[in-house]
Design a protein around this motif. Sequence first.
Motif, PDB file in Angstrom:
ATOM      1  N   VAL A  74       0.857  -1.177   0.000  1.00  0.00           N
ATOM      2  CA  VAL A  74       0.000   0.000   0.000  1.00  0.00           C
ATOM      3  C   VAL A  74       0.898   1.234   0.000  1.00  0.00           C
ATOM      4  O   VAL A  74       1.694   1.430   0.924  1.00  0.00           O
ATOM      5  CB  VAL A  74      -0.935   0.005   1.220  1.00  0.00           C
ATOM      6  CG1 VAL A  74      -1.816   1.232   1.214  1.00  0.00           C
ATOM      7  CG2 VAL A  74      -1.789  -1.265   1.237  1.00  0.00           C
ATOM      8  N   LEU A  75       0.785   2.059  -1.047  1.00  0.00           N
ATOM      9  CA  LEU A  75       1.670   3.208  -1.220  1.00  0.00           C
ATOM     10  C   LEU A  75       0.917   4.496  -0.911  1.00  0.00           C
ATOM     11  O   LEU A  75      -0.242   4.666  -1.296  1.00  0.00           O
ATOM     12  CB  LEU A  75       2.205   3.258  -2.655  1.00  0.00           C
ATOM     13  CG  LEU A  75       2.854   1.968  -3.190  1.00  0.00           C
ATOM     14  CD1 LEU A  75       3.401   2.199  -4.593  1.00  0.00           C
ATOM     15  CD2 LEU A  75       3.949   1.491  -2.274  1.00  0.00           C
ATOM     16  N   SER A  76       1.604   5.398  -0.242  1.00  0.00           N
ATOM     17  CA  SER A  76       1.037   6.715   0.069  1.00  0.00           C
ATOM     18  C   SER A  76       2.120   7.762  -0.073  1.00  0.00           C
ATOM     19  O   SER A  76       3.316   7.482   0.119  1.00  0.00           O
ATOM     20  CB  SER A  76       0.458   6.738   1.489  1.00  0.00           C
ATOM     21  OG  SER A  76       1.456   6.440   2.448  1.00  0.00           O
ATOM     22  N   LEU A  77       1.697   8.967  -0.407  1.00  0.00           N
ATOM     23  CA  LEU A  77       2.621  10.087  -0.596  1.00  0.00           C
ATOM     24  C   LEU A  77       2.236  11.206   0.348  1.00  0.00           C
ATOM     25  O   LEU A  77       1.175  11.834   0.196  1.00  0.00           O
ATOM     26  CB  LEU A  77       2.582  10.569  -2.047  1.00  0.00           C
ATOM     27  CG  LEU A  77       3.486  11.755  -2.388  1.00  0.00           C
ATOM     28  CD1 LEU A  77       4.956  11.388  -2.190  1.00  0.00           C
ATOM     29  CD2 LEU A  77       3.235  12.221  -3.821  1.00  0.00           C
ATOM     30  N   PHE A  78       3.077  11.429   1.354  1.00  0.00           N
ATOM     31  CA  PHE A  78       2.841  12.472   2.351  1.00  0.00           C
ATOM     32  C   PHE A  78       1.452  12.352   2.983  1.00  0.00           C
ATOM     33  O   PHE A  78       0.730  13.351   3.139  1.00  0.00           O
ATOM     34  CB  PHE A  78       3.028  13.860   1.740  1.00  0.00           C
ATOM     35  CG  PHE A  78       4.362  14.048   1.077  1.00  0.00           C
ATOM     36  CD1 PHE A  78       5.544  13.753   1.750  1.00  0.00           C
ATOM     37  CD2 PHE A  78       4.447  14.487  -0.243  1.00  0.00           C
ATOM     38  CE1 PHE A  78       6.776  13.915   1.143  1.00  0.00           C
ATOM     39  CE2 PHE A  78       5.682  14.655  -0.853  1.00  0.00           C
ATOM     40  CZ  PHE A  78       6.856  14.367  -0.168  1.00  0.00           C
ATOM     41  N   ASN A  94       8.065   5.632  -7.103  1.00  0.00           N
ATOM     42  CA  ASN A  94       8.597   6.907  -6.610  1.00  0.00           C
ATOM     43  C   ASN A  94       9.262   6.695  -5.242  1.00  0.00           C
ATOM     44  O   ASN A  94       8.640   6.181  -4.316  1.00  0.00           O
ATOM     45  CB  ASN A  94       7.455   7.910  -6.487  1.00  0.00           C
ATOM     46  CG  ASN A  94       7.952   9.314  -6.197  1.00  0.00           C
ATOM     47  OD1 ASN A  94       8.984   9.507  -5.573  1.00  0.00           O
ATOM     48  ND2 ASN A  94       7.202  10.296  -6.671  1.00  0.00           N
ATOM     49  N   PRO A  95      10.533   7.104  -5.096  1.00  0.00           N
ATOM     50  CA  PRO A  95      11.210   6.881  -3.802  1.00  0.00           C
ATOM     51  C   PRO A  95      10.588   7.651  -2.637  1.00  0.00           C
ATOM     52  O   PRO A  95      10.852   7.329  -1.476  1.00  0.00           O
ATOM     53  CB  PRO A  95      12.639   7.355  -4.071  1.00  0.00           C
ATOM     54  CG  PRO A  95      12.551   8.230  -5.268  1.00  0.00           C
ATOM     55  CD  PRO A  95      11.424   7.692  -6.091  1.00  0.00           C
ATOM     56  N   PHE A  96       9.759   8.650  -2.943  1.00  0.00           N
ATOM     57  CA  PHE A  96       9.100   9.397  -1.871  1.00  0.00           C
ATOM     58  C   PHE A  96       7.825   8.701  -1.373  1.00  0.00           C
ATOM     59  O   PHE A  96       7.242   9.139  -0.378  1.00  0.00           O
ATOM     60  CB  PHE A  96       8.757  10.818  -2.343  1.00  0.00           C
ATOM     61  CG  PHE A  96       9.956  11.673  -2.584  1.00  0.00           C
ATOM     62  CD1 PHE A  96      10.635  12.251  -1.518  1.00  0.00           C
ATOM     63  CD2 PHE A  96      10.435  11.893  -3.871  1.00  0.00           C
ATOM     64  CE1 PHE A  96      11.751  13.047  -1.729  1.00  0.00           C
ATOM     65  CE2 PHE A  96      11.542  12.684  -4.091  1.00  0.00           C
ATOM     66  CZ  PHE A  96      12.211  13.257  -3.021  1.00  0.00           C
ATOM     67  N   TYR A  97       7.413   7.656  -2.066  1.00  0.00           N
ATOM     68  CA  TYR A  97       6.240   6.912  -1.606  1.00  0.00           C
ATOM     69  C   TYR A  97       6.612   6.118  -0.346  1.00  0.00           C
ATOM     70  O   TYR A  97       7.660   5.465  -0.296  1.00  0.00           O
ATOM     71  CB  TYR A  97       5.757   5.928  -2.670  1.00  0.00           C
ATOM     72  CG  TYR A  97       5.058   6.555  -3.858  1.00  0.00           C
ATOM     73  CD1 TYR A  97       4.659   7.878  -3.835  1.00  0.00           C
ATOM     74  CD2 TYR A  97       4.802   5.804  -4.999  1.00  0.00           C
ATOM     75  CE1 TYR A  97       4.029   8.452  -4.929  1.00  0.00           C
ATOM     76  CE2 TYR A  97       4.171   6.362  -6.094  1.00  0.00           C
ATOM     77  CZ  TYR A  97       3.789   7.689  -6.053  1.00  0.00           C
ATOM     78  OH  TYR A  97       3.166   8.250  -7.123  1.00  0.00           O
ATOM     79  N   SER A  98       5.731   6.167   0.647  1.00  0.00           N
ATOM     80  CA  SER A  98       5.883   5.266   1.792  1.00  0.00           C
ATOM     81  C   SER A  98       5.133   3.981   1.478  1.00  0.00           C
ATOM     82  O   SER A  98       4.054   4.004   0.893  1.00  0.00           O
ATOM     83  CB  SER A  98       5.333   5.918   3.063  1.00  0.00           C
ATOM     84  OG  SER A  98       3.950   6.198   2.928  1.00  0.00           O
ATOM     85  N   LYS A  99       5.728   2.877   1.870  1.00  0.00           N
ATOM     86  CA  LYS A  99       5.204   1.568   1.466  1.00  0.00           C
ATOM     87  C   LYS A  99       4.919   0.737   2.704  1.00  0.00           C
ATOM     88  O   LYS A  99       5.792   0.581   3.562  1.00  0.00           O
ATOM     89  CB  LYS A  99       6.206   0.848   0.565  1.00  0.00           C
ATOM     90  CG  LYS A  99       6.681   1.704  -0.616  1.00  0.00           C
ATOM     91  CD  LYS A  99       7.873   1.113  -1.294  1.00  0.00           C
ATOM     92  CE  LYS A  99       8.403   2.048  -2.369  1.00  0.00           C
ATOM     93  NZ  LYS A  99       9.015   3.287  -1.805  1.00  0.00           N
ATOM     94  N   ARG A 100       3.700   0.203   2.764  1.00  0.00           N
ATOM     95  CA  ARG A 100       3.331  -0.704   3.852  1.00  0.00           C
ATOM     96  C   ARG A 100       2.838  -2.005   3.233  1.00  0.00           C
ATOM     97  O   ARG A 100       1.875  -2.001   2.459  1.00  0.00           O
ATOM     98  CB  ARG A 100       2.260  -0.098   4.744  1.00  0.00           C
ATOM     99  CG  ARG A 100       1.869  -1.016   5.905  1.00  0.00           C
ATOM    100  CD  ARG A 100       1.014  -0.330   6.914  1.00  0.00           C
ATOM    101  NE  ARG A 100       0.582  -1.251   7.964  1.00  0.00           N
ATOM    102  CZ  ARG A 100      -0.197  -0.920   8.975  1.00  0.00           C
ATOM    103  NH1 ARG A 100      -0.618   0.335   9.097  1.00  0.00           N
ATOM    104  NH2 ARG A 100      -0.548  -1.808   9.885  1.00  0.00           N
ATOM    105  N   LYS A 101       3.488  -3.094   3.589  1.00  0.00           N
ATOM    106  CA  LYS A 101       3.158  -4.387   2.996  1.00  0.00           C
ATOM    107  C   LYS A 101       2.109  -5.110   3.834  1.00  0.00           C
ATOM    108  O   LYS A 101       2.164  -5.094   5.065  1.00  0.00           O
ATOM    109  CB  LYS A 101       4.414  -5.244   2.866  1.00  0.00           C
ATOM    110  CG  LYS A 101       5.462  -4.624   1.948  1.00  0.00           C
ATOM    111  CD  LYS A 101       6.729  -5.443   1.896  1.00  0.00           C
ATOM    112  CE  LYS A 101       7.786  -4.769   1.022  1.00  0.00           C
ATOM    113  NZ  LYS A 101       9.060  -5.522   0.984  1.00  0.00           N
TER     114      LYS A 101
END
Length: 293
Positions: A74-78, A94-101
Motif C-alpha cells: 500500500v503506497l502513500s505520498l505524504f 517513486n522513492p518518496f512513496y511510503s510503502k506498507r506491505k
Amino acid sequence: MKERQLGSVSGLSVLAIAVLLAVCAVWLFVSGVQDLNRGNDSGGWLMGAGLLVGCVVMALLAGLYTIQPNQAAVLSLFGKYVGTVKEAGLRWNNPFYSKRKVSLRVRNFESGRLKVNELDGSPIEIASVIVWEVVDASEAVFNVDDYESFVHIQSESALRAMASSYPYDQHEEGQIALRSHPQEISEHLQRQIAERLDRAGVQVIEARISHLAYAPEIAHAMLQRQQANAVIAARTRIVAGAVGMVEMALAELQKNEVVHLDEERRAQMVSNLLVVLCADRGTQPVVNAGSLY
C-alpha cells in the motif's frame, strides 16, 4: 477508502540502470580527483557531476522494494493514499512513496475459551476457529488501527453475541440449538463476523465451533439432567411399544376365540403383560397348574 491498483516498474531494469550510473559516478569522481591533482579546473566539475549522479543512484535504489507472492504494498505520498501494488517480485516506484506491505494469504486463529450465558441463562464454555484473508489492503491499513487485532477482538465479540442467541440443547421440535445444529450455528457465526469485519477489508472464509461445553460449576448438574431426559425418552418409547403389544395380544385372543376373559381377568392380564414388557430385568414367570379361576 477503496483499493485501487497502481502500476510499478520492474525493479531489475531499474537496478541495472542504477549499477551503470554508479559506475559512471565513480568514474567521474575519480577523474575529477585526478584532474585536480594535475591542476586542471575541470576536475571540480567532474567531481560535482559524479556526486550528482551518485545522488540519482541513491534515489533509484530508495524506490526499490520487493513483494512476495500473495502480498500487497500500500503506497502513500505524504499521508495521501496513492494505490496498491500486487505484482510479485522486485518493483520500483517513486522513492518518496511510503510503502506498507500487507499479507493476502489465508490465515486462521482459534479464539480462547469464552464463558458466556446461553439463551436459557446457563453458563457455557465456547471457542471457535476463524479462517480469514485480507481482500482490500487499503481498507486493512487505513480503516482500522491494527487489522489483525481488530479481527481477533471482533470475532470473539461476535462469538459471544451468537452464543447468547441460542440454547445449548434443543427443547422443542425444530428449535436451533448450539449442540444439535452445528452447520446452522457456523453459518450464523460466519455472517456475524463478516458484517463486523467488512470495514477492515477482511473476508471470512469459514467460522466453526471448536469447543462447546457447560461451565464446570454446572456441568455435573446438566449431565444429570441430560441423563434423566434420556431415561424419560427411553421409558416413554418402551411404554408406547408395550401398550401396542398388549392391545395386539388381546385383539388376537378375542379374534381367534382362544379364551374368554371377564373385565377383572382382562385387567390382570394387561397388568402382567405391562410388567413383563416394561421391566428393567428379565421376569420369572409363575405357571398356574390349577384352575384359571
